[in-house]
Design a protein around this motif. Structure first.
Motif, PDB file in Angstrom:
ATOM      1  N   ALA A  15      -3.885   1.760  -7.600  1.00  0.00           N
ATOM      2  CA  ALA A  15      -3.016   2.727  -7.243  1.00  0.00           C
ATOM      3  C   ALA A  15      -2.805   2.758  -5.322  1.00  0.00           C
ATOM      4  O   ALA A  15      -1.107   2.742  -4.493  1.00  0.00           O
ATOM      5  CB  ALA A  15      -3.258   4.269  -7.225  1.00  0.00           C
ATOM      6  N   SER A  16      -3.694   1.920  -4.951  1.00  0.00           N
ATOM      7  CA  SER A  16      -3.394   2.036  -2.921  1.00  0.00           C
ATOM      8  C   SER A  16      -2.137   1.058  -2.913  1.00  0.00           C
ATOM      9  O   SER A  16      -1.552   1.185  -2.229  1.00  0.00           O
ATOM     10  CB  SER A  16      -4.499   2.231  -2.131  1.00  0.00           C
ATOM     11  N   LEU A  17      -2.765   0.020  -3.761  1.00  0.00           N
ATOM     12  CA  LEU A  17      -1.057  -1.576  -4.002  1.00  0.00           C
ATOM     13  C   LEU A  17      -0.217  -0.576  -4.010  1.00  0.00           C
ATOM     14  O   LEU A  17       0.569  -1.367  -3.360  1.00  0.00           O
ATOM     15  CB  LEU A  17      -2.287  -2.188  -4.257  1.00  0.00           C
ATOM     16  N   ARG A  18       0.191  -0.070  -5.096  1.00  0.00           N
ATOM     17  CA  ARG A  18       1.570   0.074  -5.249  1.00  0.00           C
ATOM     18  C   ARG A  18       2.126   1.387  -4.380  1.00  0.00           C
ATOM     19  O   ARG A  18       3.334   1.278  -4.041  1.00  0.00           O
ATOM     20  CB  ARG A  18       1.012   1.377  -6.598  1.00  0.00           C
ATOM     21  N   GLN A  19       1.335   2.132  -4.356  1.00  0.00           N
ATOM     22  CA  GLN A  19       1.940   3.096  -3.126  1.00  0.00           C
ATOM     23  C   GLN A  19       1.844   1.845  -1.959  1.00  0.00           C
ATOM     24  O   GLN A  19       3.020   3.417  -0.757  1.00  0.00           O
ATOM     25  CB  GLN A  19       0.465   4.180  -2.661  1.00  0.00           C
ATOM     26  N   ALA A  20       1.840   1.583  -1.034  1.00  0.00           N
ATOM     27  CA  ALA A  20       1.966   0.549   0.419  1.00  0.00           C
ATOM     28  C   ALA A  20       3.315  -0.953  -0.530  1.00  0.00           C
ATOM     29  O   ALA A  20       3.505  -1.114   0.518  1.00  0.00           O
ATOM     30  CB  ALA A  20       0.332  -0.613   0.102  1.00  0.00           C
ATOM     31  N   GLY A  21       4.061  -0.945  -1.564  1.00  0.00           N
ATOM     32  CA  GLY A  21       4.649  -1.434  -1.617  1.00  0.00           C
ATOM     33  C   GLY A  21       4.746  -2.863  -2.637  1.00  0.00           C
ATOM     34  O   GLY A  21       5.648  -3.355  -3.318  1.00  0.00           O
ATOM     35  N   VAL A  22       3.031  -2.794  -2.986  1.00  0.00           N
ATOM     36  CA  VAL A  22       3.000  -3.977  -3.707  1.00  0.00           C
ATOM     37  C   VAL A  22       3.312  -3.977  -5.420  1.00  0.00           C
ATOM     38  O   VAL A  22       2.361  -3.283  -5.992  1.00  0.00           O
ATOM     39  CB  VAL A  22       1.427  -4.653  -3.253  1.00  0.00           C
ATOM     40  N   HIS A  23       4.164  -5.240  -5.576  1.00  0.00           N
ATOM     41  CA  HIS A  23       3.998  -5.096  -7.367  1.00  0.00           C
ATOM     42  C   HIS A  23       2.311  -4.874  -7.935  1.00  0.00           C
ATOM     43  O   HIS A  23       1.838  -6.833  -7.414  1.00  0.00           O
ATOM     44  CB  HIS A  23       5.093  -6.451  -7.485  1.00  0.00           C
ATOM     45  N   ALA A  24       1.761  -4.730  -8.307  1.00  0.00           N
ATOM     46  CA  ALA A  24       0.351  -4.062  -8.791  1.00  0.00           C
ATOM     47  C   ALA A  24       0.421  -4.419 -10.303  1.00  0.00           C
ATOM     48  O   ALA A  24       1.367  -3.242 -10.487  1.00  0.00           O
ATOM     49  CB  ALA A  24      -0.182  -3.738  -7.925  1.00  0.00           C
ATOM     50  N   ARG A  25       0.090  -5.393 -10.785  1.00  0.00           N
ATOM     51  CA  ARG A  25      -0.032  -5.168 -12.583  1.00  0.00           C
ATOM     52  C   ARG A  25      -1.937  -4.444 -12.973  1.00  0.00           C
ATOM     53  O   ARG A  25      -2.757  -5.253 -11.551  1.00  0.00           O
ATOM     54  CB  ARG A  25       0.095  -6.013 -13.633  1.00  0.00           C
TER      55      ARG A  25
END
Lengths: 437, 437
Positions: B363-373
């Motif tokens: 969640a923290s990666l995605r909230q920073a705009g990183v495309h994460a799966r």
């Protein structure tokens, strides 16, 4: 001489309108991709039966349906995307790797009376996750929606997710005395409770098997709105419902917390959502003021793919339209100053001899991928042309004039100020960062 | 159990199909913006009259027209974009700054028999320039189209622009003996010359007032195909037409040369284009092999805005659909390997205790705009999970396991190789280039 207008409830997007639409679509697309969803799309119209197969939907009365002149098939313009998505999943049966994580941003059509927040053609972002029967899927879908709102400038103090869980509410209603076979009617009543006079509400509740105590409990349940941080056990105590009924809400709350979106969310057990194929989690995103219609609505719809002839497939998703979202953003000034892309370079002709060379310079910049514009005015007055370059929002002006005889042009920095005279041959390199080809 | 299919001639875009569509649309949009055009859009359906006002169009027989059930207005799904554009220009009358440079990428609908290169729903890029009555506008519009083809990998040896000029051809036909009032019929005959038996062609030419010599000259004219570098005077000499007739072609050729696109272009005086409102320059883009339908078609249509109730407005534009273009690109391998965006990071759970912390890291990666799966599998076998990360095309894998007790995670570079163990707190910074917020 006929004059034509856009059909009622549809929109013409002039460049400034389109820039706003692009901003919204870009936020939707970035959030989707960042959360690992892949984009799909389907036809703008479908066989009418795709929308009527699930009877009881309010949507059917709002369909733009048609038959091609001379044809025999009945079609309808897409009123919602989920039936198309379910059809696409069903068509590929078990061959798609699970979970399926898809998004789409198509246009939708509803033949209803146009009013604030409702149009006959609108754009809707759909985010769906299928094949993972776990509250983490609900949380993943919802946090994708919130990431886009965040990117557009909305925060938890402005937008609220109101959540309920149909299974939990059904168990609660059963505990209050509603028969299982009356559950659909009970949800309809829950949905319409604020639109009915109290005596009619009481009568209908009585038909469901609820006595005065059950009615009071039903009413309390329908009005529950609490921060998501409140333990569902508290809500159980307050409404006189056995805590076991709210079990599904405990796992959902945990998943929302892990996804980092709790601060956006509250329980609102009066949220039903109209569509008959919804199951499990249901939610709506509202502006906190509450004056507008819902910004987004989502749900589980675990039975739909099977209804379309596919394998049993758990599913959760939401839709967010551009119309209400646009109103909420505009009211808060969050769409101010959005305009179409501005040019990097604006080419001016300062002398008649420079006209054709300037056209070639313009072409070479564009062929190198530089966003370049020119003046189309006949004037050679550099002052006037520079004003035009500034109004166009260009970063630099390239002045093509008599210096060309020495193979030079003048480049003016319209933002930082300053100017230099450089060889024509190095112009493209200057604006492509060195890669001149 | 009903099973539904997409309507005949429409398409379902699964993620791999949508990636191709995005590639094409991105090339169209970049070329448009780079050449200073601004994006617009209109309704998906219009009042039927908007399309029938100009009678004689072949398009009318292919309309998907409909009336809303219970409504009184007749509508049609958009078969082409130009009438909408002309209506939008007419609606704003003289208030739009000239020249108007607009592009759009909407869906279009034609109720014709689906076949190779023709579908019932397709996407079409429209580029239009209005209010500048000068061949440089024709060249600007055309070079925008060619910039997109170039970006998609097509070159002048694969795609050719076949150009004609209706005014020049009309003057030439007049010089050969066709009466002014028969000009529309003459263009129809020119358009159909390869579909008619010779004797019928000769009869119809006779009806236009052409004797045997005129017929032979008409035929020669219709078959003229020359590089654009050939002087129109040469064509005049060859066809026995006075050189003055070809005057408009001289200026057009100069403008195309200045725009740097001559090498794509050839004269083809047999090009007519069907629509009745076309004037001046007409062109089609074809693959050089010539096996497919036209990739794009464009023209001047100086009278159309006035027909829609607006001020007299010169106009030139083209349309390029996605279907033929897609076939040409695919045949040349230019769509190979296009896939949806691949993730920057793939998060793996190597131990049960890491499951919820991993969800928070994601969640923290995605909230920073990183495309994460993440992996959704229950296995904790790191080897299997790493294979999954590789298959997903991720740049890095983040392994969340027992190291978490010391506040650490393992980051593996899936492209360059190598791995490091880093503090959880610095993970987001690692993938956002320092701006951790």
């Amino acid at each position: 001489m006929p004059t034509f207008k856009a059909p009622k409830g549809t929109r013409d997007f002039y460049p400034e309108d389109m820039a706003v639409r692009r901003r919204i679509e870009d936020a939707w697309r970035s959030a989707s991709i960042g959360h690992g969803f892949e984009e799909i799309e389907g036809p703008t119209f479908e066989h009418l039966g795709l929308y009527t197969v699930k009877s009881g939907d309010g949507i059917v009365s709002e369909l733009f349906s048609f038959r091609r002149s001379g044809g025999t098939d009945d079609y309808a313009l897409r009123p919602e995307f989920t039936p198309t998505l379910a059809r696409m999943v069903a068509a590929r049966g078990g061959s798609l790797p699970r979970p399926i994580k898809w998004f789409a941003i198509p246009s939708h059509f509803r033949a209803e009376r146009p009013q604030r927040g409702r149009l006959r053609e609108f754009f809707q972002w759909n985010v769906d996750m299928l094949g993972l029967d776990d509250p983490s899927a609900d949380a993943e879908v919802l946090s994708t929606g919130l990431a886009a709102l965040d990117a557009l400038g909305l925060r938890p103090d402005v937008a609220t997710v109101r959540l309920s869980h149909r299974d939990a509410v059904a168990s609660a209603l059963e505990a209050l005395g509603v028969e299982r076979e009356s559950m659909y009617a009970a949800f309809q009543l829950l949905d319409r409770r604020d639109k009915l006079p109290p005596e009619e509400f009481a009568k209908k509740a009585g038909d469901l098997g609820l006595g005065p105590d059950g009615l009071a409990a039903f009413d309390r349940l329908a009005r529950i709105r609490r921060p998501i941080t409140v333990d569902p056990a508290e809500i159980a105590a307050e409404t006189g419902v056995p805590v076991a009924a709210f079990e599904p809400m405990v796992a959902l709350r945990e998943a929302l917390d892990d996804a980092g979106v709790s601060e956006w969310c509250e329980w609102d057990l009066g949220i039903v959502r109209g569509l008959a194929y919804y199951t499990g989690t249901v939610f709506e995103v509202h502006e906190t003021g509450g004056g507008e219609r819902a910004i987004a609505g989502g749900c589980r719809y675990d039975g739909l793919v099977e209804l379309m002839g596919g394998p049993p497939t758990s599913a959760v998703g939401f839709g967010m339209g551009d119309v209400v979202l646009g109103l909420v953003l505009r009211d808060r000034g969050l769409l101010d100053g959005i305009e179409p892309p501005r040019p990097t370079v604006f080419v001016l002709v300062a002398d008649d001899v420079a006209e054709r060379p300037a056209a070639r310079i313009l072409a070479s910049l564009r062929q190198a991928g530089v966003h370049a514009r020119r003046s189309y005015r006949a004037t050679r007055n550099v002052g006037k042309l520079m004003s035009e370059a500034s109004r166009a929002g260009a970063g630099h002006a390239v002045i093509v004039g008599r210096e060309l005889e020495e193979g030079m042009v003048v480049v003016k920095d319209l933002r930082g100020g300053g100017q230099e005279t450089i060889p024509v041959d190095s112009l493209v390199t200057m604006f492509t960062g060195g890669d001149d080809e």
